[in-house]
Design an enzyme around this catalytic site. Structure first.
Site, PDB file in Angstrom:
ATOM      1  CG  ASP A  32      35.082 -92.083  77.957  1.00  0.00           C
ATOM      2  OD1 ASP A  32      35.273 -93.251  77.612  1.00  0.00           O
ATOM      3  OD2 ASP A  32      35.775 -91.160  78.119  1.00  0.00           O
ATOM      4  N   GLY A  33      34.483 -94.720  80.155  1.00  0.00           N
ATOM      5  CA  GLY A  33      35.352 -95.109  81.134  1.00  0.00           C
ATOM      6  C   GLY A  33      35.073 -96.689  81.308  1.00  0.00           C
ATOM      7  CG  ASN A  67      34.565 -96.032  69.497  1.00  0.00           C
ATOM      8  OD1 ASN A  67      33.377 -95.993  69.823  1.00  0.00           O
ATOM      9  ND2 ASN A  67      35.434 -95.649  69.875  1.00  0.00           N
ATOM     10  NE  ARG A  81      33.997 -88.300  77.220  1.00  0.00           N
ATOM     11  CZ  ARG A  81      34.628 -88.122  76.153  1.00  0.00           C
ATOM     12  NH1 ARG A  81      34.331 -87.384  75.148  1.00  0.00           N
ATOM     13  NH2 ARG A  81      35.435 -89.516  75.715  1.00  0.00           N
TER      14      ARG A  81
END
Ligand code: FPP
Length: 240
Positions: free
Chosen positions: A18-19, A66, A186
């Site tokens: 993530d990110g 998504n 994560r």
């Protein structure tokens, strides 16, 4: 249930990458720029696995949720996956990586599915690292599809409904050949599971780290694994 690999390392690590979007935004760039930077990190982390004693790596590339992103981002990601699979095939084959995909292929375009099938076939004799890519994957969707397959097997007389237990259900999941993850990481500071490996992570350790995925290096990966090796896992039992 998974087990420790070499020297207390987790045998199976799963990662929610993530990110990417925030990493790009911080640089004044479009979100896809972050996804491209994120894709480059995937190779570094896969290559680090054998040295770190990790036999199975599962990465969350695209979730069933998504599709709600903008059309530009979704089609950009699909193009990126295709390009990535084409450009990485040779390296993955030579590095002894066995690649598998989990998730529902029904909504993916046929060129992408053909590349996925080809990569699975070309790497099927490899055993150095087992890389599983979750693409159009959602934990609830996977359990639902597994339940449907199980119902069909019951209806066809292949499975006795009285004998259906957790193991029988697990045999119908996309991950049926994989051990459960020992550790789920994560990145990007969010402390959520986001529908990833819901069934399989019942006894996994979790590590939520602040680093954005495109900045996650093999050194940081090694540090997270070292932290894991200090933990005591009880699987619901009392300390011995
Ligand atoms: C999360 O960042 C990332 C994704 C939804 C896509 C993950 C894809 C890659 C790392 C690309 C490469 C993968 C492969 C297998 C080649 P985000 O967009 O949610 O970031 P944000 O939370 O900062 O918005």
């Amino acid at each position: 249930m998974g087990k420790r690999g070499n020297g207390g390392a987790p045998e199976h690590v799963a990662i929610i990458m993530d990110g990417n979007g925030r990493w790009a935004q911080a640089r004044g760039k479009p979100r896809l720029f972050g996804h491209h930077a994120g894709a480059k990190r995937v190779r570094e982390i896969v290559e680090a696995c054998p040295d770190l004693g990790v036999k199975y790596l599962t990465i969350f590339a695209f979730s069933t949720e998504n599709w709600k992103r903008t059309q530009t981002e979704v089609s950009g990601l699909m193009k990126l996956f295709k390009r990535y699979l084409m450009s990485e095939t040779k390296q993955l084959v030579e590095a002894g990586v066995r690649v598998r995909f989990i998730g529902d292929r029904i909504r993916l375009d046929e060129t992408l599915v053909a590349l996925m099938d080809e990569l699975e076939l070309l790497t099927c004799a490899n055993d150095r690292v087992h890389l599983t890519v979750a693409l159009n994957y959602g934990g609830r969707d996977e359990v639902t599809r597994a339940a449907k397959r199980l119902c069909r097997d019951v209806a066809a007389g292949k499975v006795d409904p009285e004998k259906v237990d957790a193991e029988e259900l697990a045999r119908h999941l996309d991950t049926y050949v994989l051990p459960d993850p020992d550790l789920v990481i994560r990145t990007s500071g969010e402390a959520r599971i986001s529908n990833f490996l819901l069934w399989q992570s019942a006894y996994s350790e979790y590590e939520f780290i602040d680093t954005l995925w495109p900045d996650f290096t093999r050194e940081e990966f090694a540090r997270v694994l070292a932290d894991f090796s200090q933990r005591e896992r009880r699987y619901g039992a009392v300390p011995g």
